[in-house]
Scaffold this motif. Structure first.
Motif, mmCIF file in Angstrom:
data_model
loop_
_atom_site.group_PDB
_atom_site.id
_atom_site.type_symbol
_atom_site.label_atom_id
_atom_site.label_comp_id
_atom_site.label_asym_id
_atom_site.label_seq_id
_atom_site.Cartn_x
_atom_site.Cartn_y
_atom_site.Cartn_z
ATOM 1 N N SER A 138 20.718 95.821 -13.000
ATOM 2 C CA SER A 138 19.894 96.329 -11.903
ATOM 3 C C SER A 138 19.342 97.718 -12.193
ATOM 4 O O SER A 138 18.337 98.118 -11.624
ATOM 5 C CB SER A 138 20.689 96.338 -10.594
ATOM 6 O OG SER A 138 21.801 97.195 -10.716
ATOM 7 N N THR A 139 19.949 98.461 -13.093
ATOM 8 C CA THR A 139 19.427 99.784 -13.429
ATOM 9 C C THR A 139 18.118 99.690 -14.193
ATOM 10 O O THR A 139 17.359 100.648 -14.247
ATOM 11 C CB THR A 139 20.438 100.593 -14.257
ATOM 12 O OG1 THR A 139 20.717 99.881 -15.457
ATOM 13 C CG2 THR A 139 21.711 100.833 -13.481
ATOM 14 N N LEU A 140 17.820 98.526 -14.809
ATOM 15 C CA LEU A 140 16.574 98.359 -15.550
ATOM 16 C C LEU A 140 15.388 98.089 -14.632
ATOM 17 O O LEU A 140 14.241 98.196 -15.063
ATOM 18 C CB LEU A 140 16.697 97.209 -16.553
ATOM 19 C CG LEU A 140 17.677 97.435 -17.687
ATOM 20 C CD1 LEU A 140 17.765 96.168 -18.535
ATOM 21 C CD2 LEU A 140 17.268 98.615 -18.526
ATOM 22 N N ASP A 141 15.628 97.757 -13.377
ATOM 23 C CA ASP A 141 14.540 97.426 -12.465
ATOM 24 C C ASP A 141 13.591 98.595 -12.230
ATOM 25 O O ASP A 141 12.419 98.398 -11.957
ATOM 26 C CB ASP A 141 15.087 96.934 -11.119
ATOM 27 C CG ASP A 141 15.776 95.586 -11.251
ATOM 28 O OD1 ASP A 141 15.601 94.927 -12.288
ATOM 29 O OD2 ASP A 141 16.480 95.207 -10.305
ATOM 30 N N ASP A 142 14.067 99.815 -12.328
ATOM 31 C CA ASP A 142 13.249 100.984 -12.036
ATOM 32 C C ASP A 142 12.869 101.782 -13.281
ATOM 33 O O ASP A 142 12.447 102.921 -13.167
ATOM 34 C CB ASP A 142 13.992 101.899 -11.052
ATOM 35 C CG ASP A 142 14.229 101.220 -9.715
ATOM 36 O OD1 ASP A 142 13.342 100.472 -9.277
ATOM 37 O OD2 ASP A 142 15.300 101.427 -9.134
ATOM 38 N N VAL A 143 12.994 101.193 -14.456
ATOM 39 C CA VAL A 143 12.654 101.893 -15.685
ATOM 40 C C VAL A 143 11.146 102.044 -15.770
ATOM 41 O O VAL A 143 10.402 101.096 -15.563
ATOM 42 C CB VAL A 143 13.195 101.128 -16.918
ATOM 43 C CG1 VAL A 143 12.733 101.778 -18.211
ATOM 44 C CG2 VAL A 143 14.701 101.055 -16.874
ATOM 45 N N ARG A 144 10.691 103.239 -16.063
ATOM 46 C CA ARG A 144 9.257 103.510 -16.143
ATOM 47 C C ARG A 144 8.662 102.845 -17.384
ATOM 48 O O ARG A 144 9.318 102.733 -18.423
ATOM 49 C CB ARG A 144 9.011 104.998 -16.175
ATOM 50 C CG ARG A 144 9.424 105.660 -14.883
ATOM 51 C CD ARG A 144 8.953 107.095 -14.875
ATOM 52 N NE ARG A 144 9.374 107.750 -13.664
ATOM 53 C CZ ARG A 144 8.620 107.851 -12.571
ATOM 54 N NH1 ARG A 144 7.421 107.323 -12.544
ATOM 55 N NH2 ARG A 144 9.068 108.471 -11.506
ATOM 56 N N PRO A 145 7.384 102.413 -17.273
ATOM 57 C CA PRO A 145 6.752 101.712 -18.399
ATOM 58 C C PRO A 145 6.788 102.478 -19.715
ATOM 59 O O PRO A 145 7.016 101.896 -20.763
ATOM 60 C CB PRO A 145 5.312 101.520 -17.913
ATOM 61 C CG PRO A 145 5.415 101.516 -16.431
ATOM 62 C CD PRO A 145 6.533 102.455 -16.097
ATOM 63 N N TYR A 146 6.589 103.791 -19.695
ATOM 64 C CA TYR A 146 6.577 104.531 -20.971
ATOM 65 C C TYR A 146 7.951 104.569 -21.610
ATOM 66 O O TYR A 146 8.075 104.766 -22.816
ATOM 67 C CB TYR A 146 6.002 105.935 -20.805
ATOM 68 C CG TYR A 146 6.787 106.869 -19.915
ATOM 69 C CD1 TYR A 146 6.407 107.073 -18.599
ATOM 70 C CD2 TYR A 146 7.904 107.559 -20.394
ATOM 71 C CE1 TYR A 146 7.115 107.926 -17.774
ATOM 72 C CE2 TYR A 146 8.609 108.422 -19.577
ATOM 73 C CZ TYR A 146 8.212 108.605 -18.269
ATOM 74 O OH TYR A 146 8.912 109.451 -17.464
ATOM 75 N N THR A 147 8.993 104.357 -20.832
ATOM 76 C CA THR A 147 10.336 104.282 -21.392
ATOM 77 C C THR A 147 10.529 102.949 -22.108
ATOM 78 O O THR A 147 11.092 102.886 -23.198
ATOM 79 C CB THR A 147 11.392 104.444 -20.283
ATOM 80 O OG1 THR A 147 11.155 105.662 -19.598
ATOM 81 C CG2 THR A 147 12.795 104.436 -20.851
ATOM 82 N N ILE A 148 10.033 101.886 -21.487
ATOM 83 C CA ILE A 148 10.154 100.545 -22.069
ATOM 84 C C ILE A 148 9.407 100.465 -23.394
ATOM 85 O O ILE A 148 9.866 99.834 -24.341
ATOM 86 C CB ILE A 148 9.626 99.479 -21.081
ATOM 87 C CG1 ILE A 148 10.504 99.433 -19.838
ATOM 88 C CG2 ILE A 148 9.553 98.108 -21.747
ATOM 89 C CD1 ILE A 148 9.934 98.604 -18.711
ATOM 90 N N THR A 149 8.241 101.124 -23.468
ATOM 91 C CA THR A 149 7.413 101.046 -24.673
ATOM 92 C C THR A 149 7.702 102.159 -25.670
ATOM 93 O O THR A 149 7.033 102.262 -26.688
ATOM 94 C CB THR A 149 5.919 101.100 -24.309
ATOM 95 O OG1 THR A 149 5.643 102.362 -23.704
ATOM 96 C CG2 THR A 149 5.534 99.957 -23.398
ATOM 97 N N GLY A 150 8.668 102.996 -25.379
ATOM 98 C CA GLY A 150 8.972 104.108 -26.276
ATOM 99 C C GLY A 150 7.859 105.146 -26.300
ATOM 100 O O GLY A 150 7.636 105.802 -27.308
ATOM 101 N N GLY A 151 7.140 105.277 -25.209
ATOM 102 C CA GLY A 151 6.062 106.259 -25.110
ATOM 103 C C GLY A 151 4.722 105.786 -25.641
ATOM 104 O O GLY A 151 3.735 106.496 -25.564
ATOM 105 N N ARG A 152 4.683 104.583 -26.186
ATOM 106 C CA ARG A 152 3.413 104.060 -26.720
ATOM 107 C C ARG A 152 2.530 103.577 -25.593
ATOM 108 O O ARG A 152 3.009 103.000 -24.621
ATOM 109 C CB ARG A 152 3.675 102.933 -27.716
ATOM 110 C CG ARG A 152 4.407 103.440 -28.958
ATOM 111 C CD ARG A 152 4.904 102.322 -29.813
ATOM 112 N NE ARG A 152 5.961 101.630 -29.075
ATOM 113 C CZ ARG A 152 6.339 100.387 -29.298
ATOM 114 N NH1 ARG A 152 5.740 99.680 -30.223
ATOM 115 N NH2 ARG A 152 7.307 99.842 -28.597
#
Length: 122
Positions: free
Chosen positions: A11-25
């Motif tokens: 459930s902690t992954l539900d609010d992860v920002r997109p730039y975090t998921i993509t490694g800033g790309r």
């Protein structure tokens, strides 16, 4: 957001920002259309992919899926989905699904009706 049935769900992954998921790309490495079809590849080293990428791999395991469909099923921004797909293409986890052959369309009546309808619109 990982599917609820996935072993990766947290459930902690539900609010992860997109730039975090993509490694800033912010841009995908390859040109991908919304209609580009993807299916699972033959790569065996899956330890390097995270939960978001694993979810995409699982969605493509049953049948080829389009970029738009994957983004929709994951409730993810298309750009984020494309960047993750590019990572999976590089690893061989996903491959572009290309039809092997296209059968000729033989129902000329339907095609003629479509052309006639389009001409009436003009």
């Amino acid at each position: 957001m990982a599917p609820r049935h996935s072993a990766w769900h947290d459930s902690t992954l539900d609010d992860v920002r997109p730039y975090t998921i993509t490694g800033g790309r912010t841009r995908p490495k390859y040109e991908l259309e919304l209609t580009s079809l993807l299916s699972t590849g033959t790569a065996s080293g899956l330890a390097d992919i995270g939960p978001e990428a694993e979810a995409l791999r699982l969605l493509c395991a049953g049948a080829p899926r389009s970029v738009a469909e994957l983004a929709g099923l994951r409730s993810q921004l298309v750009q984020v989905t494309k960047i993750l797909i590019c990572d999976l293409l590089d690893l061989g986890v996903l491959v572009m699904a290309v039809p092997t052959s296209i059968a000729p369309y033989e129902d000329t009546h339907l095609l003629e009706a479509v052309v006639a309808g389009l001409r009436r619109l003009v």
